[in-house]
Design an enzyme around this catalytic site. Structure first.
Site, PDB file in Angstrom:
ATOM      1  N   THR A 137       0.833  -1.206   0.000  1.00 27.70           N
ATOM      2  CA  THR A 137       0.000   0.000   0.000  1.00 27.70           C
ATOM      3  C   THR A 137       0.870   1.259   0.000  1.00 27.70           C
ATOM      4  O   THR A 137       1.977   1.238   0.538  1.00 27.70           O
ATOM      5  CB  THR A 137      -0.880  -0.030   1.277  1.00 27.70           C
ATOM      6  OG1 THR A 137      -1.831  -1.072   1.123  1.00 27.70           O
ATOM      7  CG2 THR A 137      -1.584   1.276   1.532  1.00 27.70           C
TER       8      THR A 137
ATOM      9  N   ARG B  15     -13.713  -7.930  -0.967  1.00 27.34           N
ATOM     10  CA  ARG B  15     -13.056  -7.647   0.332  1.00 27.34           C
ATOM     11  C   ARG B  15     -12.543  -6.208   0.341  1.00 27.34           C
ATOM     12  O   ARG B  15     -11.947  -5.742  -0.620  1.00 27.34           O
ATOM     13  CB  ARG B  15     -11.904  -8.626   0.544  1.00 27.34           C
ATOM     14  CG  ARG B  15     -11.101  -8.385   1.837  1.00 27.34           C
ATOM     15  CD  ARG B  15      -9.879  -7.528   1.618  1.00 27.34           C
ATOM     16  NE  ARG B  15      -9.000  -7.479   2.782  1.00 27.34           N
ATOM     17  CZ  ARG B  15      -7.938  -6.686   2.879  1.00 27.34           C
ATOM     18  NH1 ARG B  15      -7.620  -5.873   1.905  1.00 27.34           N
ATOM     19  NH2 ARG B  15      -7.183  -6.701   3.957  1.00 27.34           N
ATOM     20  N   VAL B  16     -12.772  -5.525   1.433  1.00 27.23           N
ATOM     21  CA  VAL B  16     -12.242  -4.167   1.577  1.00 27.23           C
ATOM     22  C   VAL B  16     -11.337  -4.135   2.799  1.00 27.23           C
ATOM     23  O   VAL B  16     -11.708  -4.634   3.866  1.00 27.23           O
ATOM     24  CB  VAL B  16     -13.393  -3.137   1.732  1.00 27.23           C
ATOM     25  CG1 VAL B  16     -12.834  -1.755   1.989  1.00 27.23           C
ATOM     26  CG2 VAL B  16     -14.279  -3.132   0.493  1.00 27.23           C
ATOM     27  N   GLY B  17     -10.161  -3.572   2.635  1.00 30.11           N
ATOM     28  CA  GLY B  17      -9.205  -3.499   3.743  1.00 30.11           C
ATOM     29  C   GLY B  17      -9.315  -2.190   4.509  1.00 30.11           C
ATOM     30  O   GLY B  17     -10.338  -1.500   4.445  1.00 30.11           O
TER      31      GLY B  17
ATOM     32  N   GLY C  47      -0.499  -2.519   6.120  1.00 28.51           N
ATOM     33  CA  GLY C  47      -0.381  -3.740   6.912  1.00 28.51           C
ATOM     34  C   GLY C  47      -1.564  -4.645   6.679  1.00 28.51           C
ATOM     35  O   GLY C  47      -2.335  -4.442   5.730  1.00 28.51           O
ATOM     36  N   TRP C  48      -1.704  -5.597   7.530  1.00 24.83           N
ATOM     37  CA  TRP C  48      -2.779  -6.585   7.417  1.00 24.83           C
ATOM     38  C   TRP C  48      -4.070  -5.891   7.809  1.00 24.83           C
ATOM     39  O   TRP C  48      -4.373  -5.699   8.998  1.00 24.83           O
ATOM     40  CB  TRP C  48      -2.443  -7.755   8.342  1.00 24.83           C
ATOM     41  CG  TRP C  48      -3.232  -8.975   8.097  1.00 24.83           C
ATOM     42  CD1 TRP C  48      -4.416  -9.100   7.409  1.00 24.83           C
ATOM     43  CD2 TRP C  48      -2.897 -10.290   8.563  1.00 24.83           C
ATOM     44  NE1 TRP C  48      -4.820 -10.396   7.412  1.00 24.83           N
ATOM     45  CE2 TRP C  48      -3.923 -11.147   8.104  1.00 24.83           C
ATOM     46  CE3 TRP C  48      -1.843 -10.823   9.307  1.00 24.83           C
ATOM     47  CZ2 TRP C  48      -3.916 -12.508   8.387  1.00 24.83           C
ATOM     48  CZ3 TRP C  48      -1.848 -12.170   9.590  1.00 24.83           C
ATOM     49  CH2 TRP C  48      -2.869 -13.002   9.132  1.00 24.83           C
TER      50      TRP C  48
END
Ligand code: ASP
Length: 341
Positions: free
Chosen positions: A207, A235-237, A259-260
Site C-alpha cells: 500500500t 473484500r475491503v481493507g 499492513g494486514w
C-alpha cells in the site's frame, strides 16, 4: 462528612491544577513537511538486488519531490498528498494503481481514501477497477459529493461523471503480480504465501500513503492500495476506511497505514493514534509506537504507519523488518529508507 471535607477540597485543588493538554492547533505550525510510505513487510537486504533498491529509492524520491513542490509553491496539503500518491500509484513497484495485486478472481480491485485535517472532511472509494488514480476519486467523493465513501460500480460511474481518467482494467495488469497471485492460489491455506511480493521475493504489504503539512498549518493524509493478494471478491481493507488506514486532524496528527488490513480496521489504528495524541501526553512517536508495536501484534497483525503532527514531528513506525518510507522538509533534501537500520 466533616472528615471527608478536607479530602474533597484536596481533590478539587488537584483536579483544577492539572494542566489541560495544550492543543497543537493553537501552537505555531511547523515547517512544510511531507512523509510517505510505499508499504511495510519482511523486506530484507538479502532478498533485494542493488538495482531494485535503487529503483525503490528513486520512486520514493520522485513521490517526495512531486508532493513537496506543491507545498513549496503554496499549495495545500491535500494537493501534495494527491501528487505524491499519484506517483506511487503509477509505479508498478507498489501495490496501488498500476501494479496492484490480484484478488481471488484474478481482478484488481482498488481502494483509496483521503482526509482534510482542517475540517475533518474525508472521501474514499473501494473496489474500483477502472479509475487510473483512485486517490483522485477519493478526493472527488470528498469535494464533489455529500458522501464520504462510494464503492464499486457507483464509484466508477461517479468518477466518470467527474471526468477523472479511467482505463481498461487490463491497464493494471502486471505479470509479476499475476504470477504472485497464481502462486498464492496454489498455496491457498498459507496466509503468508498470499503476501509474497514478486518484486522483493518476500512478504510485503505494498500500500502507498502520504501525510503532508502545508504553510497554512493544515494536515492532510491519504492512502491507496490494491489490497491483499488473493483477497476474496469484494473484500475491503483498512486503506479506504477513515479511522483505520487514514486519519487527519489538525488538533492531533495525520496518519496513513499499511499492513494486514483486518487488524488495522479492528483496532481503528489511525484514529487510535490520533486520539492518543489528542487526549494523552504521549508524543506522536510514543502514540504510534504504542499502537503499531503493541496493540497490532498483540492481536496477531503486522504492518506500519507514517504520522505527522502540526509541529512537523514525524513518526515512521513498523513492526515488520522493513517499510518503504521517506520524508522531506527542505527542497532537494528528501530522505528515503527501506530497512530498519
Ligand atoms: N492494508 C492493506 C489492506 O489490507 C494492505 C497493504 O498495506 O498493503 O488492504
Amino acid at each position: 462528612m466533616r472528615i471527608f471535607l478536607p479530602f474533597l477540597l484536596l481533590f478539587a485543588v488537584i483536579a483544577c491544577s492539572e494542566k489541560p493538554k495544550k492543543s497543537p492547533a493553537v501552537l505555531a505550525p511547523g515547517p512544510i513537511t511531507l512523509v510517505i510510505h510505499g508499504g511495510a513487510g519482511t523486506i530484507k537486504r538479502e532478498n533485494m538486488t542493488p538495482e531494485k533498491e535503487k529503483a525503490y529509492h528513486a520512486a520514493l524520491n520522485q513521490a517526495l519531490d512531486s508532493g513537496y513542490s506543491v507545498l513549496e509553491r503554496g499549495g495545500k496539503s491535500l494537493e501534495a498528498v494527491i501528487a505524491a500518491i499519484k506517483v506511487m500509484e503509477n509505479s508498478p513497484l507498489f501495490n496501488a494503481g498500476k501494479g496492484a495485486v490480484f484478488n481471488s478472481e484474478g481482478k484488481n480491485e482498488l481502494d483509496a481514501s483521503i482526509m482534510d485535517g482542517s475540517n475533518l472532511m474525508a472521501g474514499a472509494v473501494a473496489g474500483v477497477t477502472t479509475v487510473k488514480n483512485p486517490i483522485t476519486a477519493a478526493y472527488a467523493v470528498m469535494t464533489q459529493s455529500e458522501h464520504v465513501m462510494m464503492i464499486g460500480d457507483g464509484a466508477e460511474k461517479f468518477a466518470r461523471e467527474q471526468n477523472l481518467e479511467t482505463v481498461d482494467p487490463s491497464y493494471f495488469f502486471d505479470s509479476l503480480r499475476y504470477n504472485q497471485w497464481i502462486k498464492a492460489k496454489e498455496a491457498d491455506t498459507d496466509h503468508a504465501a498470499h503476501l509474497i511480493d514478486p518484486y522483493i521475493k518476500d512478504k510485503k504489504f505494498g500500500t502507498v500513503g502520504a501525510v503532508a503539512l502545508d504553510q497554512y498549518g493544515n494536515i492532510a493524509a491519504g492512502t491507496s492500495t490494491g489490497g491483499m493478494t488473493n483477497k476474496k471478491y469484494g473484500r475491503v481493507g483498512d486503506a479506504p476506511i477513515i479511522g483505520a488506514g487514514t486519519y487527519a486532524d489538525n488538533a492531533s496528527c495525520g496518519v496513513s497505514a499499511t499492513g494486514w488490513g483486518e487488524f488495522f480496521i479492528r483496532l481503528a489504528v489511525a484514529h487510535d493514534i490520533s486520539s492518543l495524541v489528542k487526549y494523552t501526553d504521549l508524543s506522536l512517536d510514543q502514540a504510534a509506537d504504542s499502537v503499531v508495536m503493541k496493540k497490532v501484534p498483540k492481536l496477531g497483525g503486522d504492518g506500519g504507519v507514517i504520522a505527522l503532527d502540526r509541529q512537523g514531528n514525524i513518526s515512521m513506525t513498523f513492526n515488520t523488518s522493513g517499510m518503504y518510507r521517506g520524508y522531506i522538509k527542505k527542497k532537494g533534501e528528501g530522505k528515503t529508507f527501506i530497512y530498519r537500520d
